[in-house]
Design a protein around this motif. Structure first.
Motif, PDB file in Angstrom:
ATOM      1  N   LEU A 173      -5.028   5.116   9.272  1.00 21.65           N
ATOM      2  CA  LEU A 173      -6.060   5.869   8.542  1.00 21.65           C
ATOM      3  C   LEU A 173      -6.143   5.458   7.077  1.00 21.65           C
ATOM      4  CD1 LEU A 173      -5.565   9.468  10.015  1.00 21.65           C
ATOM      5  CD2 LEU A 173      -7.369   7.823  10.563  1.00 21.65           C
ATOM      6  N   ILE A 174      -5.044   4.943   6.522  1.00 22.10           N
ATOM      7  CA  ILE A 174      -5.083   4.499   5.115  1.00 22.10           C
ATOM      8  C   ILE A 174      -5.145   2.973   5.037  1.00 22.10           C
ATOM      9  CG2 ILE A 174      -3.919   6.544   4.227  1.00 22.10           C
ATOM     10  CD1 ILE A 174      -1.320   4.930   4.098  1.00 22.10           C
ATOM     11  N   GLY A 175      -5.480   2.345   6.170  1.00 21.87           N
ATOM     12  CA  GLY A 175      -5.751   0.907   6.162  1.00 21.87           C
ATOM     13  C   GLY A 175      -4.554  -0.002   6.318  1.00 21.87           C
ATOM     14  N   ILE A 176      -3.412   0.533   6.761  1.00 20.32           N
ATOM     15  CA  ILE A 176      -2.214  -0.302   6.910  1.00 20.32           C
ATOM     16  C   ILE A 176      -2.407  -1.308   8.046  1.00 20.32           C
ATOM     17  CG2 ILE A 176       0.257  -0.297   7.442  1.00 20.32           C
ATOM     18  CD1 ILE A 176      -0.513   0.854   4.694  1.00 20.32           C
ATOM     19  N   LYS A 179       0.835  -1.200   0.000  1.00 24.73           N
ATOM     20  CA  LYS A 179       0.000   0.000   0.000  1.00 24.73           C
ATOM     21  C   LYS A 179       0.872   1.252   0.000  1.00 24.73           C
ATOM     22  CE  LYS A 179      -3.626   2.705   0.637  1.00 24.73           C
ATOM     23  NZ  LYS A 179      -4.658   2.916  -0.386  1.00 24.73           N
ATOM     24  N   ARG A 180       1.972   1.206   0.749  1.00 21.23           N
ATOM     25  CA  ARG A 180       2.842   2.372   0.888  1.00 21.23           C
ATOM     26  C   ARG A 180       4.293   1.923   0.999  1.00 21.23           C
ATOM     27  NH1 ARG A 180       5.255   5.053   5.286  1.00 21.23           N
ATOM     28  NH2 ARG A 180       5.332   7.347   5.166  1.00 21.23           N
ATOM     29  N   VAL A 181       5.176   2.657   0.303  1.00 15.72           N
ATOM     30  CA  VAL A 181       6.618   2.439   0.413  1.00 15.72           C
ATOM     31  C   VAL A 181       7.261   3.790   0.687  1.00 15.72           C
ATOM     32  CG1 VAL A 181       8.730   1.686  -0.734  1.00 15.72           C
ATOM     33  CG2 VAL A 181       6.567   0.504  -1.210  1.00 15.72           C
ATOM     34  N   HIS A 182       8.113   3.840   1.705  1.00 13.98           N
ATOM     35  CA  HIS A 182       8.872   5.067   1.955  1.00 13.98           C
ATOM     36  C   HIS A 182      10.353   4.739   1.926  1.00 13.98           C
ATOM     37  CE1 HIS A 182      11.019   8.098   4.401  1.00 13.98           C
ATOM     38  NE2 HIS A 182      10.259   8.909   3.702  1.00 13.98           N
ATOM     39  N   TRP A 242       5.802   6.381  -1.900  1.00 15.42           N
ATOM     40  CA  TRP A 242       4.941   5.828  -2.948  1.00 15.42           C
ATOM     41  C   TRP A 242       3.668   5.296  -2.306  1.00 15.42           C
ATOM     42  CZ3 TRP A 242       3.060   0.841  -3.559  1.00 15.42           C
ATOM     43  CH2 TRP A 242       2.490   0.530  -4.799  1.00 15.42           C
ATOM     44  N   LEU A 243       2.526   5.650  -2.863  1.00 15.07           N
ATOM     45  CA  LEU A 243       1.229   5.126  -2.424  1.00 15.07           C
ATOM     46  C   LEU A 243       0.544   4.456  -3.602  1.00 15.07           C
ATOM     47  CD1 LEU A 243      -0.224   7.998  -0.198  1.00 15.07           C
ATOM     48  CD2 LEU A 243       0.438   5.714   0.564  1.00 15.07           C
ATOM     49  N   ARG A 244       0.047   3.273  -3.391  1.00 13.24           N
ATOM     50  CA  ARG A 244      -0.602   2.532  -4.463  1.00 13.24           C
ATOM     51  C   ARG A 244      -1.759   3.341  -5.051  1.00 13.24           C
ATOM     52  NH1 ARG A 244      -2.377  -2.111  -1.862  1.00 13.24           N
ATOM     53  NH2 ARG A 244      -4.452  -1.236  -1.618  1.00 13.24           N
ATOM     54  N   GLY A 268      14.141   2.909   4.999  1.00 14.69           N
ATOM     55  CA  GLY A 268      12.799   2.920   4.453  1.00 14.69           C
ATOM     56  C   GLY A 268      11.848   2.016   5.196  1.00 14.69           C
ATOM     57  N   SER A 269      10.661   1.889   4.630  1.00 14.03           N
ATOM     58  CA  SER A 269       9.649   1.025   5.238  1.00 14.03           C
ATOM     59  C   SER A 269       8.718   0.501   4.163  1.00 14.03           C
ATOM     60  CB  SER A 269       8.843   1.787   6.293  1.00 14.03           C
ATOM     61  OG  SER A 269       8.117   2.854   5.708  1.00 14.03           O
ATOM     62  N   TRP A 270       8.214  -0.720   4.404  1.00  8.48           N
ATOM     63  CA  TRP A 270       7.210  -1.359   3.556  1.00  8.48           C
ATOM     64  C   TRP A 270       5.927  -1.453   4.364  1.00  8.48           C
ATOM     65  CZ3 TRP A 270       9.914  -1.728  -0.781  1.00  8.48           C
ATOM     66  CH2 TRP A 270      11.263  -2.053  -0.744  1.00  8.48           C
ATOM     67  N   SER A 271       4.795  -1.160   3.754  1.00 10.80           N
ATOM     68  CA  SER A 271       3.506  -1.249   4.457  1.00 10.80           C
ATOM     69  C   SER A 271       2.485  -1.924   3.554  1.00 10.80           C
ATOM     70  CB  SER A 271       2.993   0.147   4.834  1.00 10.80           C
ATOM     71  OG  SER A 271       3.923   0.827   5.651  1.00 10.80           O
ATOM     72  N   THR A 272       1.644  -2.758   4.145  1.00  7.17           N
ATOM     73  CA  THR A 272       0.585  -3.424   3.391  1.00  7.17           C
ATOM     74  C   THR A 272      -0.764  -3.194   4.061  1.00  7.17           C
ATOM     75  OG1 THR A 272      -0.195  -5.545   2.498  1.00  7.17           O
ATOM     76  CG2 THR A 272       0.875  -5.597   4.652  1.00  7.17           C
TER      77      THR A 272
END
Length: 446
Positions: free
Chosen positions: A127-130, A49-52, A69-71, A150-154
């Motif tokens: 708030l964005i569903g992570i 969902k999000r990559v920083h 980056w946001l999907r 960085g970080s990976w989020s789903t």
């Protein structure tokens, strides 16, 4: 739907790695590489969902570059400048700070809405569903002042599976190699444009590096100088002097490095800028009018700066600017092993003499008649004809009407002089300083 439990295709992940290698060899810039990488990871089946990603940069002006980056929404890019100050409370309670202060390589957390957030950023991510979050630190080499964080989020209900985590850890190494190449390419470009200027930097990078190589161009010329700097250097400490000099350059020089203007070099407490143009009246008018507009903005910015300095109990900064137009030589001069790229010629000597005349007249900006003739209906005060040292013909000297000048951007907002210090920048600064401490550097963390 349990997307996170699906098997990750090693074939598709290998394709992402191959693309990273090809992109790095092709010399793609960091933004193109990171955006393409994130989109390909998502296309390979990772439910991101999000990559920083943040990259520390060996750059004279920027300490870090940050990419988020946001999907479905693309990517945002920020360049973070260093500014003295204490880290923010939000940063001190961030996962990145936790990683660095505990010398960890990875941190993974499931985000459960029923459990209080361990880090404030998790409230934003929820708030964005992570549902699952993994942060990492990856130095490019033993010198940890240059590297990637960085970080990976789903937002997958099942979070990251073991196969996904394994795939992300493997691809991080490929990403580090590719981005290090892009960072070094960016570094070369940054160094050239920062120290030589945009056009001169591009010429050098394109191979114009031999002594004596260059062109003869026509340009509107600007020479600026800070008044009283010698006395300030003698009566003030080094830090106060340098800070005052940088305030002067921020206020007065910055407007001449935009809208076609290029600062060629800083000479002590002064600078020279050019607005290249063709040998036609319309182009000369455009260049001279742009330089005059920058002079108006510089004068207004200095008024604003001196008002702030007065509130702090500091003395005013005074300045002088000369404006001229003519043909100049533009290229490399110096030693065979130590060159500089700048402008030279009689027109440069003339604009320097004009700047010096601001010490004689009660006007901070002076221009030649040739320059003023290209500036349309602007109000000018003719001061007289001056016989300048080394110049055969007398020069008619004029001063523009600077009343009503405003230090505003095109949208009407007051143009900022200093950039903010962000959480991402603080991450990279702490990363850099932590490596200094581990190497025995006695300086404390800022």
């Amino acid at each position: 739907m349990s997307t996170a439990q699906a098997e990750i295709s090693t074939i598709l992940m290998d394709k992402v790695a191959d693309w990273l290698n090809q992109s790095a060899l092709a010399g793609n810039d960091l933004e193109t590489l990171v955006k393409g990488f994130c989109e390909r990871l998502a296309a390979a089946g990772l439910p991101l969902k999000r990559v920083h990603l943040s990259f520390s940069m060996l750059h004279p002006l920027y300490d870090a570059l940050g990419f988020t980056w946001l999907r479905g929404k693309g990517m945002e890019v920020e360049g973070f400048r260093h500014k003295a100050g204490l880290p923010s409370e939000r940063f001190l309670t961030s996962p990145y700070y936790h990683l660095l202060s505990n010398k960890l390589e990875h941190l993974r957390r499931r985000l459960d809405p029923s459990v209080p957030s361990e880090f404030p950023v998790f409230d934003d991510l929820r708030l964005i569903g992570i549902t699952d979050y993994m942060a990492f630190v990856l130095p490019f080499s033993g010198n940890t002042s240059q590297g990637m964080m960085g970080s990976w989020s789903t937002d997958s209900a099942a979070g990251f599976s073991d196969s996904m985590i394994s795939a992300l850890l493997r691809i991080q190494s490929h990403l580090a190699i590719a981005t290090k190449m892009a960072v070094l390419t960016k570094l070369a470009d940054n160094m050239m444009t920062t120290y030589l200027g945009g056009d001169a930097g591009r010429r050098v990078l394109d191979g114009q590096i031999k002594r004596g190589e260059g062109d003869t161009i026509r340009a509107a010329l600007v020479m600026g100088d800070m008044r009283g700097s010698s006395r300030l250097a003698e009566t003030s400490g080094r830090e106060i002097y340098i800070d005052t000099l940088n305030q002067f350059f921020d206020a007065v020089a910055a407007p001449f490095n935009r809208k076609g203007g290029q600062i060629m070099s800083f000479i002590g407490d002064g600078f020279i800028a050019v607005y290249p143009c063709e040998r036609h009246r319309s182009q000369s008018e455009t260049a001279c009018q742009a330089a005059l507009a920058a002079a108006h903005k510089a004068a207004a910015r200095m008024v604003d700066l001196n008002l702030r300095r007065k509130e702090e109990g500091l003395s005013d900064i005074k300045f002088g600017i000369g404006l001229h137009v003519g043909n100049v030589m533009f290229g490399n001069v110096g030693l065979t092993d130590r060159l500089t790229f700048s402008v030279f010629g009689s027109a440069v000597n003339e604009v320097q003499r004009l700047q010096i005349l601001t010490k004689k007249y009660p006007h901070s900006v002076l221009a030649s008649k040739d320059f003023a003739s290209y500036c349309g209906d602007s109000s000018w005060l003719t001061l007289g004809n001056e016989e300048l040292p080394g110049i055969k013909q007398k020069l008619t000297v004029l001063s523009p009407d600077l009343s009503g000048a405003l230090a505003l951007d095109e949208d009407g907002a007051l143009e900022p002089i200093y950039d903010r210090m962000s959480d991402a920048e603080q991450v990279m600064l702490l990363h850099r300083d932590a490596s200094r401490l581990s190497a025995g550097d006695p300086r404390k963390l800022q």
